[in-house]
Design a protein around this motif. Sequence first.
Motif, PDB file in Angstrom:
ATOM      1  N   ASP A  75       0.625   7.906  -1.185  1.00 17.78           N
ATOM      2  CA  ASP A  75       1.157   8.353   0.099  1.00 17.78           C
ATOM      3  C   ASP A  75       1.092   7.162   1.046  1.00 17.78           C
ATOM      4  OD1 ASP A  75      -1.513   8.092   0.758  1.00 17.78           O
ATOM      5  OD2 ASP A  75      -1.887  10.241   0.959  1.00 17.78           O
ATOM      6  N   ASP A  76       1.406   7.377   2.336  1.00 16.95           N
ATOM      7  CA  ASP A  76       1.428   6.254   3.284  1.00 16.95           C
ATOM      8  C   ASP A  76       0.108   5.489   3.262  1.00 16.95           C
ATOM      9  OD1 ASP A  76       3.435   7.582   6.042  1.00 16.95           O
ATOM     10  OD2 ASP A  76       3.810   7.530   3.898  1.00 16.95           O
ATOM     11  N   ARG A  77      -0.981   6.217   3.334  1.00 16.37           N
ATOM     12  CA  ARG A  77      -2.297   5.586   3.447  1.00 16.37           C
ATOM     13  C   ARG A  77      -2.668   4.834   2.172  1.00 16.37           C
ATOM     14  NH1 ARG A  77      -6.354   6.391   6.997  1.00 16.37           N
ATOM     15  NH2 ARG A  77      -8.484   5.835   6.373  1.00 16.37           N
ATOM     16  N   ALA A  78      -2.483   5.471   1.018  1.00 10.44           N
ATOM     17  CA  ALA A  78      -2.841   4.821  -0.238  1.00 10.44           C
ATOM     18  C   ALA A  78      -1.976   3.589  -0.489  1.00 10.44           C
ATOM     19  CB  ALA A  78      -2.709   5.811  -1.395  1.00 10.44           C
ATOM     20  N   LEU A  79      -0.688   3.694  -0.205  1.00  9.74           N
ATOM     21  CA  LEU A  79       0.204   2.560  -0.437  1.00  9.74           C
ATOM     22  C   LEU A  79      -0.102   1.410   0.523  1.00  9.74           C
ATOM     23  CD1 LEU A  79       3.454   4.550  -1.146  1.00  9.74           C
ATOM     24  CD2 LEU A  79       2.373   2.927  -2.716  1.00  9.74           C
ATOM     25  N   ASP A  80      -0.485   1.727   1.761  1.00 11.87           N
ATOM     26  CA  ASP A  80      -0.873   0.671   2.685  1.00 11.87           C
ATOM     27  C   ASP A  80      -2.120  -0.052   2.180  1.00 11.87           C
ATOM     28  OD1 ASP A  80      -0.782  -0.841   5.150  1.00 11.87           O
ATOM     29  OD2 ASP A  80      -2.538   0.318   5.748  1.00 11.87           O
ATOM     30  N   GLY A  81      -3.087   0.705   1.674  1.00  7.74           N
ATOM     31  CA  GLY A  81      -4.277   0.076   1.103  1.00  7.74           C
ATOM     32  C   GLY A  81      -3.954  -0.793  -0.086  1.00  7.74           C
ATOM     33  N   TRP A  82      -3.079  -0.304  -0.950  1.00  7.08           N
ATOM     34  CA  TRP A  82      -2.678  -1.062  -2.142  1.00  7.08           C
ATOM     35  C   TRP A  82      -1.959  -2.345  -1.756  1.00  7.08           C
ATOM     36  CZ3 TRP A  82      -3.614  -1.070  -7.194  1.00  7.08           C
ATOM     37  CH2 TRP A  82      -2.722  -1.715  -8.057  1.00  7.08           C
ATOM     38  N   LEU A  83      -1.024  -2.253  -0.803  1.00  8.07           N
ATOM     39  CA  LEU A  83      -0.281  -3.436  -0.385  1.00  8.07           C
ATOM     40  C   LEU A  83      -1.163  -4.426   0.363  1.00  8.07           C
ATOM     41  CD1 LEU A  83       3.063  -1.802   0.825  1.00  8.07           C
ATOM     42  CD2 LEU A  83       2.710  -3.158  -1.240  1.00  8.07           C
ATOM     43  N   THR A  84      -2.227  -3.943   1.000  1.00  3.85           N
ATOM     44  CA  THR A  84      -3.139  -4.834   1.721  1.00  3.85           C
ATOM     45  C   THR A  84      -3.967  -5.673   0.768  1.00  3.85           C
ATOM     46  OG1 THR A  84      -3.305  -3.244   3.537  1.00  3.85           O
ATOM     47  CG2 THR A  84      -5.023  -4.932   3.396  1.00  3.85           C
ATOM     48  N   ASP A  85      -4.553  -5.032  -0.236  1.00  3.74           N
ATOM     49  CA  ASP A  85      -5.441  -5.742  -1.162  1.00  3.74           C
ATOM     50  C   ASP A  85      -5.646  -4.882  -2.407  1.00  3.74           C
ATOM     51  OD1 ASP A  85      -7.433  -7.095  -2.518  1.00  3.74           O
ATOM     52  OD2 ASP A  85      -8.573  -7.586  -0.717  1.00  3.74           O
ATOM     53  N   PRO A  86      -4.772  -4.996  -3.400  1.00  2.16           N
ATOM     54  CA  PRO A  86      -4.874  -4.118  -4.570  1.00  2.16           C
ATOM     55  C   PRO A  86      -6.167  -4.288  -5.354  1.00  2.16           C
ATOM     56  CG  PRO A  86      -3.197  -5.810  -4.906  1.00  2.16           C
ATOM     57  CD  PRO A  86      -3.593  -5.868  -3.471  1.00  2.16           C
ATOM     58  N   GLN A  87      -6.728  -5.498  -5.383  1.00  2.00           N
ATOM     59  CA  GLN A  87      -7.972  -5.689  -6.136  1.00  2.00           C
ATOM     60  C   GLN A  87      -9.168  -5.066  -5.435  1.00  2.00           C
ATOM     61  OE1 GLN A  87      -8.712  -6.686  -9.151  1.00  2.00           O
ATOM     62  NE2 GLN A  87      -6.557  -7.035  -9.642  1.00  2.00           N
ATOM     63  N   ARG A  88      -9.144  -5.036  -4.122  1.00  2.00           N
ATOM     64  CA  ARG A  88     -10.219  -4.369  -3.391  1.00  2.00           C
ATOM     65  C   ARG A  88     -10.113  -2.852  -3.558  1.00  2.00           C
ATOM     66  NH1 ARG A  88     -10.999  -3.719   3.089  1.00  2.00           N
ATOM     67  NH2 ARG A  88     -12.966  -2.564   3.005  1.00  2.00           N
ATOM     68  N   MET A  89      -8.903  -2.358  -3.543  1.00  2.00           N
ATOM     69  CA  MET A  89      -8.702  -0.912  -3.652  1.00  2.00           C
ATOM     70  C   MET A  89      -8.994  -0.410  -5.063  1.00  2.00           C
ATOM     71  SD  MET A  89      -5.324   1.205  -2.567  1.00  2.00           S
ATOM     72  CE  MET A  89      -5.083   2.912  -3.036  1.00  2.00           C
ATOM     73  N   VAL A  90      -8.487  -1.140  -6.066  1.00  2.00           N
ATOM     74  CA  VAL A  90      -8.719  -0.760  -7.466  1.00  2.00           C
ATOM     75  C   VAL A  90      -9.153  -2.009  -8.225  1.00  2.00           C
ATOM     76  CG1 VAL A  90      -7.747   0.272  -9.548  1.00  2.00           C
ATOM     77  CG2 VAL A  90      -6.923   1.021  -7.310  1.00  2.00           C
ATOM     78  N   PRO A  91     -10.453  -2.289  -8.264  1.00  2.00           N
ATOM     79  CA  PRO A  91     -10.929  -3.481  -8.984  1.00  2.00           C
ATOM     80  C   PRO A  91     -10.493  -3.479 -10.443  1.00  2.00           C
ATOM     81  CG  PRO A  91     -12.673  -2.547  -7.622  1.00  2.00           C
ATOM     82  CD  PRO A  91     -11.544  -1.555  -7.600  1.00  2.00           C
ATOM     83  N   ASP A  92     -10.152  -4.668 -10.928  1.00  2.00           N
ATOM     84  CA  ASP A  92      -9.778  -4.882 -12.332  1.00  2.00           C
ATOM     85  C   ASP A  92      -8.408  -4.329 -12.697  1.00  2.00           C
ATOM     86  OD1 ASP A  92     -12.213  -6.180 -12.877  1.00  2.00           O
ATOM     87  OD2 ASP A  92     -13.204  -4.247 -13.216  1.00  2.00           O
ATOM     88  N   GLU A  94      -4.334  -4.757 -13.111  1.00  2.00           N
ATOM     89  CA  GLU A  94      -3.663  -5.918 -13.707  1.00  2.00           C
ATOM     90  C   GLU A  94      -2.448  -6.403 -12.922  1.00  2.00           C
ATOM     91  OE1 GLU A  94      -2.858  -4.957 -17.770  1.00  2.00           O
ATOM     92  OE2 GLU A  94      -4.986  -4.710 -18.267  1.00  2.00           O
ATOM     93  N   MET A  95      -2.267  -5.910 -11.704  1.00  2.00           N
ATOM     94  CA  MET A  95      -1.121  -6.366 -10.923  1.00  2.00           C
ATOM     95  C   MET A  95      -1.409  -7.742 -10.332  1.00  2.00           C
ATOM     96  SD  MET A  95       0.859  -4.414  -7.861  1.00  2.00           S
ATOM     97  CE  MET A  95       2.196  -5.164  -6.956  1.00  2.00           C
ATOM     98  N   PRO A  96      -0.609  -8.781 -10.664  1.00  2.00           N
ATOM     99  CA  PRO A  96      -0.871 -10.137 -10.186  1.00  2.00           C
ATOM    100  C   PRO A  96      -0.336 -10.331  -8.761  1.00  2.00           C
ATOM    101  CG  PRO A  96       1.039 -10.159 -11.591  1.00  2.00           C
ATOM    102  CD  PRO A  96       0.536  -8.734 -11.580  1.00  2.00           C
ATOM    103  N   PHE A  97      -1.013  -9.742  -7.785  1.00  2.00           N
ATOM    104  CA  PHE A  97      -0.503  -9.667  -6.428  1.00  2.00           C
ATOM    105  C   PHE A  97      -1.687  -9.707  -5.475  1.00  2.00           C
ATOM    106  CE2 PHE A  97       0.714  -6.271  -3.182  1.00  2.00           C
ATOM    107  CZ  PHE A  97       1.323  -7.160  -2.321  1.00  2.00           C
ATOM    108  N   GLU A  98      -1.686 -10.657  -4.535  1.00  2.00           N
ATOM    109  CA  GLU A  98      -2.837 -10.857  -3.662  1.00  2.00           C
ATOM    110  C   GLU A  98      -2.851  -9.939  -2.457  1.00  2.00           C
ATOM    111  OE1 GLU A  98      -2.811 -14.952  -2.609  1.00  2.00           O
ATOM    112  OE2 GLU A  98      -3.209 -15.656  -4.651  1.00  2.00           O
TER     113      GLU A  98
END
Length: 229
Positions: A75-92, A94-98
């Motif tokens: 949703d808006d909130r989850a996608l914003d978190g993912w786009l901000t820092d995917p490794q912080r949101m879901v450690p490990d 495999e998306m190569p995106f900072e």
Amino acid sequence: MVLIAFASLSSVLAESGDAPRGRQNFRACAPCHSLDPDRNMTGPSLANLWGRKAGGLSSFERYSDALRLPGIIWDDRALDGWLTDPQRMVPDNEMPFEGIKDARVRADLLAFLKEATRPGAAPERTAQAPMGGIGGMMGGGGRDPSLKSLEPNKQVKAITYCRDTYRVTTADEKTRAFWERNLRFMTDSSQDGPEKGTPAIMPAGMMGDRAAVIFAAPDEINKMIEARC
């Protein structure tokens, strides 16, 4: 695994962003993500993204376990978190995106995606044109051309291998030699992939002596290559 809550403008980002600007920014995502339903590339199709469980697109085979497990719903909130820092949101994962640190760029991108990925949305072909990267994303690429109908110089008829060299003969009767590290072998089983038995040769890499031979299925690769000096 716990989903980290990002205290930000995420709840209103998709509403406050500028979709036309986001459409331009999406061009940096297009080399890896399609907006067409079930047209998966390096990453999964983004069609019908809102309300979908992370790791839940059944036609995509390459999700990491890290992304499947948390039970995230996009949703808006989850996608914003993912786009901000995917490794912080879901450690490990495999998306190569900072991540994208600029909140306004994220807002614009979410505004575009909310429109472009809704059920029944018209395909956004021009949004898949190449451009420079944003926030750690790599541009370039775009929608790959269909390999069903090929010009003779792209239709592979024979491949021979001798010591460290491949020689590729195309339907125009021309043969090109490639150092073994400069020729890639790939498959494309999608609707845009080559016809069975008619692999395609396409440019790859930054130098003119590099190319990829693309087959319809893996079992064609060994059948096509003949060891001959």
